[in-house]
Design a protein around this motif. Structure first.
Motif, short mmCIF file in Angstrom:
data_model
loop_
_atom_site.label_atom_id
_atom_site.label_comp_id
_atom_site.label_asym_id
_atom_site.label_seq_id
_atom_site.Cartn_x
_atom_site.Cartn_y
_atom_site.Cartn_z
N LYS A 274 -1.17 -1.78 -11.92
CA LYS A 274 -1.03 -3.38 -11.45
C LYS A 274 -0.75 -3.71 -10.11
N VAL A 275 -0.11 -2.77 -9.45
CA VAL A 275 0.24 -3.20 -8.10
C VAL A 275 0.69 -1.51 -7.42
N TYR A 276 0.41 -1.61 -5.98
CA TYR A 276 0.91 -0.41 -5.17
C TYR A 276 2.04 -0.96 -4.25
N GLN A 277 3.00 -0.13 -3.97
CA GLN A 277 4.02 -0.18 -3.40
C GLN A 277 4.07 0.49 -2.01
N LEU A 278 4.23 -0.06 -0.74
CA LEU A 278 4.43 0.41 0.48
C LEU A 278 5.80 0.25 1.04
N LYS A 279 6.29 1.36 1.51
CA LYS A 279 7.68 1.28 2.29
C LYS A 279 7.33 0.80 3.78
N SER A 280 7.69 -0.38 4.22
CA SER A 280 7.63 -0.88 5.30
C SER A 280 8.46 -0.13 6.52
N ALA A 281 8.40 -0.35 7.81
CA ALA A 281 9.12 0.21 8.85
C ALA A 281 10.46 -0.02 8.66
N ASP A 282 10.95 -1.18 8.14
CA ASP A 282 12.42 -1.54 8.12
C ASP A 282 12.79 -1.07 6.65
N GLY A 283 12.26 -0.44 5.91
CA GLY A 283 12.71 0.25 4.81
C GLY A 283 12.39 -0.64 3.34
N ALA A 284 11.88 -1.78 3.54
CA ALA A 284 11.81 -2.63 2.55
C ALA A 284 10.52 -2.42 1.76
N GLN A 285 10.33 -2.63 0.45
CA GLN A 285 9.08 -2.24 -0.42
C GLN A 285 8.19 -3.43 -0.55
N VAL A 286 6.92 -3.14 0.18
CA VAL A 286 5.71 -4.11 0.19
C VAL A 286 4.86 -3.95 -0.93
N GLU A 287 4.63 -4.95 -1.99
CA GLU A 287 3.79 -4.72 -2.92
C GLU A 287 2.28 -5.31 -2.58
N ILE A 288 1.34 -4.38 -2.80
CA ILE A 288 -0.13 -4.82 -2.63
C ILE A 288 -1.02 -4.82 -3.84
N HIS A 289 -1.57 -5.81 -3.98
CA HIS A 289 -2.55 -5.94 -5.31
C HIS A 289 -3.56 -5.20 -5.13
N PRO A 290 -4.13 -4.53 -6.02
CA PRO A 290 -5.32 -3.63 -5.98
C PRO A 290 -6.47 -4.10 -5.56
N SER A 291 -6.57 -5.48 -5.68
CA SER A 291 -8.01 -6.04 -5.11
C SER A 291 -8.18 -6.13 -3.70
N ARG A 292 -6.84 -5.82 -2.96
CA ARG A 292 -6.81 -5.64 -1.44
C ARG A 292 -7.08 -4.20 -0.84
N LEU A 293 -7.31 -3.18 -1.92
CA LEU A 293 -7.69 -2.12 -1.55
C LEU A 293 -9.05 -1.33 -1.75
N VAL A 294 -9.38 -0.42 -1.25
CA VAL A 294 -10.93 0.14 -1.58
C VAL A 294 -10.23 1.43 -1.89
N ILE A 295 -10.27 1.88 -3.09
CA ILE A 295 -9.42 3.00 -3.55
C ILE A 295 -10.44 4.19 -4.19
N PHE A 296 -10.06 5.26 -3.45
CA PHE A 296 -10.80 6.57 -4.02
C PHE A 296 -9.78 7.65 -4.15
N ASN A 297 -10.29 8.26 -5.42
CA ASN A 297 -9.48 9.45 -5.98
C ASN A 297 -10.36 10.55 -5.56
N GLY A 298 -9.48 11.83 -5.23
CA GLY A 298 -10.40 12.92 -5.33
C GLY A 298 -10.92 13.47 -6.38
N SER A 299 -10.44 14.21 -7.34
CA SER A 299 -10.73 14.52 -8.39
C SER A 299 -10.16 13.74 -9.59
N GLN A 300 -10.92 12.86 -10.21
CA GLN A 300 -10.34 12.26 -11.19
C GLN A 300 -9.79 12.63 -12.63
N GLN A 301 -8.47 12.22 -12.90
CA GLN A 301 -7.77 12.71 -13.85
C GLN A 301 -8.28 12.30 -15.08
N PRO A 302 -8.47 13.09 -16.28
CA PRO A 302 -8.89 12.75 -17.30
C PRO A 302 -8.39 11.57 -18.18
#
Length: 613
Positions: A159-187
């Motif tokens: 539902k969301v992805y979390q990124l640790k910012s430079a100051d240590g805070a957690q930044v949440e990013i909605h998947p619609s703001r990402l172009v996501i690629f997986n290496g080998s897709q898990q079944p």
């Protein structure tokens, strides 16, 4: 006692079969989860050529030909400029490589919004609305809770992805703001346990055993090179006297001296009782063994050996071209099935950021990955041109699509696929087909030239009248006066009265109506370009101006393919200026002005034309 005997027999069986050891052959029948740490993945990628190529090649090949936007020329230029500003190709390549290596990566769509946890509203993107594109791997982005709502667009995804910012805070990013690629897709997420949940596996995970076997085989073959030649010397009573320290010292001194004296090609001095033998290793089948292991790696990585190794396997396995075509077909399918959906939102943002709005007629197609030869490109070009001629008909009002519309579409096609470099600049300078009107003097000159020859342009007749005949096809020069002024200024005195360009000269009878027809009754060759004066004919008495014109070459080829003959080694469009004379062509500056040619004129071959001239 029976139990003891059974135990001993079982132990001997295990020992002989190597059961339970590293050489256990039965282990090949058991599948276990291979685990590679991030450090091992990095070491494999940086330190070995096979893992690096397996990761990089499909990522690079999937975007190297890029894509062709279908829109109006200014729109295409604006979109491509926006892609270049954002370095989209470079960022996408980086994302694809890292996704294949680590198992997952994403391209962050930066729009300047403060609330990254909210869904991205594409409609709000205005001109210049895209600010940046940032590549992040699964080592930076932590996947959140999996969406289990079947009605959700993100079902089965975080539902969301979390990124640790430079100051240590957690930044949440909605998947619609990402172009996501997986290496080998898990079944299935429910039965797969990995360190990085919500992402795929590295593509190296399933091929690592094949890579290690190939590397091990290559290493063993390399070590065998140093064992290619072994000298064996038999010494009487060697083992019996080996316990004597003085004897050992003398043996070492003796054979050190012997080896020094012999070298590579020298003589070896031995006692009469000693025996000397040289054993050599055979390398005859080792290349095939190594190639077999590399082909296993090629199959495991789903990359043909032609691409992975840089050369095709030899012998019965030499199917390099067909394998390569299948590989590119698979990549194109991957572009459609995987890359296009993943980039859909980003593409909408790029269009709006480049143009300020969304024209519904804009779309793109992935460019072909298989590179065509020059002949194949020429054949495709000719096919497109012939198809366009069929669409517009013969100019009698029976066209399927208006001539101007086909012309504009064809120009756009040739600009996009690069068939005619500089065509867009030429169109801007000389105008479109619909904007070109022949000058009155040119129309009059064309009519006069046609009447002087007393041969009308061939028209369609019933098939019953199309008896095979010899064929001579030419285009007369309409702006003859321009060329005559140039020729006289260069010292020509006996200029050919009917300046023309020959397209076909077939002594073999052909059906004229199989020759097709030209794209336009008027052909204008722009000023400049390659021009050269040369002496033609067996005796070199024909003083001709050599020119370039693709339309003339294509029409010549079309007639040859339709059965017309040609008695010369090649076809070079030219205008014969003078027959005979003693003009020194090395001092003649070729005519570089505009050349206007009239319609194609069909005649039978006349061998007495020289006397008329």
């Amino acid at each position: 006692m029976a139990n003891i005997i059974a135990f001993v027999r079982d132990s001997l069986t295990n020992m002989v079969a190597s059961l339970g050891t590293s050489r256990d052959k039965a282990a090949a029948n058991v599948y276990s989860m291979p685990m590679l740490t991030d450090e091992e993945l990095l070491n494999a990628y940086r330190g070995a050529w096979l893992p690096k190529k397996i990761v990089d090649i499909p990522a690079f090949d999937s975007i190297r030909a890029w894509r062709d936007w279908q829109a109006k020329k200014p729109q295409i230029e604006a979109i491509e400029a926006e892609e270049k500003r954002l370095n989209l190709m470079g960022k996408l390549l980086e994302t694809r490589i890292k996704a294949r290596l680590w198992g997952g990566a994403a391209l962050v769509i930066g729009t300047g919004d403060q609330d990254l946890a909210a869904p991205l509203d594409v409609e709000r993107i205005g001109k210049g609305g895209l600010k940046y594109l940032t590549v992040m791997t699964r080592r930076h982005l932590t996947a959140g809770e999996i969406d289990r709502d079947p009605a959700s667009e993100w079902y089965g995804k975080p539902k969301v992805y979390q990124l640790k910012s430079a100051d240590g805070a957690q930044v949440e990013i909605h998947p619609s703001r990402l172009v996501i690629f997986n290496g080998s897709q898990q079944p299935d997420e429910d039965i797969v346990t990995t360190t990085y949940a919500g992402w795929g596996d590295s593509v190296l995970l399933s091929v690592v055993d094949a890579i290690k076997q190939a590397d091990g085989t290559a290493a063993n073959i390399a070590s065998l090179v140093f064992e290619a030649k072994v000298n064996v010397i038999r010494i009487p009573d060697f083992m019996q006297n080996l316990g004597n320290a003085e004897y050992r010292a003398k043996i070492l001194e003796r054979y050190t001296l012997a080896a020094t004296a012999k070298g590579i090609n020298g003589d070896l001095l031995l006692d009469k009782e000693e025996e000397y033998e040289q054993k050599t290793a055979s390398f005859a089948t080792l290349p095939e063994v190594l190639m077999s292991f590399l082909q296993i790696v090629s199959g495991a990585a789903d990359i043909p050996a032609t691409r992975l190794l840089g050369q095709s396997p030899a012998g019965m396995n030499a199917t390099g071209e067909s394998d390569l075509r299948n590989y590119y077909d698979r990549l194109q399918a991957m572009q459609t099935v995987e890359m296009t959906p993943a980039m859909a939102r980003l593409d909408e943002c790029i269009i709006r950021s480049a143009l300020g709005s969304r024209d519904p007629d804009i779309y793109y197609e992935w460019a072909p990955l298989w590179g065509m030869s020059e002949k194949e490109k020429a054949d495709v070009f000719k096919t497109k041109a012939d198809a366009a001629r069929q669409l517009v008909g013969t100019g009698t009002g029976q066209e399927i699509i208006p001539r101007d519309a086909v012309s504009d579409a064809l120009v756009n096609t040739f600009i996009e696929d690069g068939s005619l470099p500089g065509l867009d600049a030429a169109i801007e300078e000389y105008g479109k087909l619909s904007e070109q009107e022949p000058e009155e003097e040119e129309v009059a000159a064309a009519a006069a030239a046609q009447q002087a020859q007393q041969t009308p342009v061939v028209q369609r007749k019933p098939t019953a009248d199309a008896a095979p005949r010899t064929l001579y096809v030419r285009r007369d020069v309409i702006n003859r006066s321009d060329i005559v002024r140039w020729a006289e200024g260069q010292g020509f005195t006996d200029i050919v009265p009917d300046l023309h360009v020959t397209i076909a000269y077939s002594r073999t009878p052909v059906d004229w109506f199989d020759m097709g027809e030209s794209w336009s009754p008027r052909l204008e060759i722009a000023a400049g370009g390659p021009r050269q004066m040369d002496s033609l004919g067996g005796d070199g008495k024909y003083k001709a101006l050599l020119i370039t014109a693709s339309e003339l070459v294509w029409r010549h080829r079309a007639m040859i393919e339709a059965g017309a003959s040609w008695e010369w080694p090649e076809y070079q469009p030219h205008i014969t200026i003078q027959i005979g004379g003693d003009v020194d062509l090395s001092k003649v500056e070729p005519y570089r002005g505009k050349i206007v040619l009239g319609p194609e004129i069909f005649e039978e071959v006349n061998d007495d034309w020289k006397s008329a001239v």
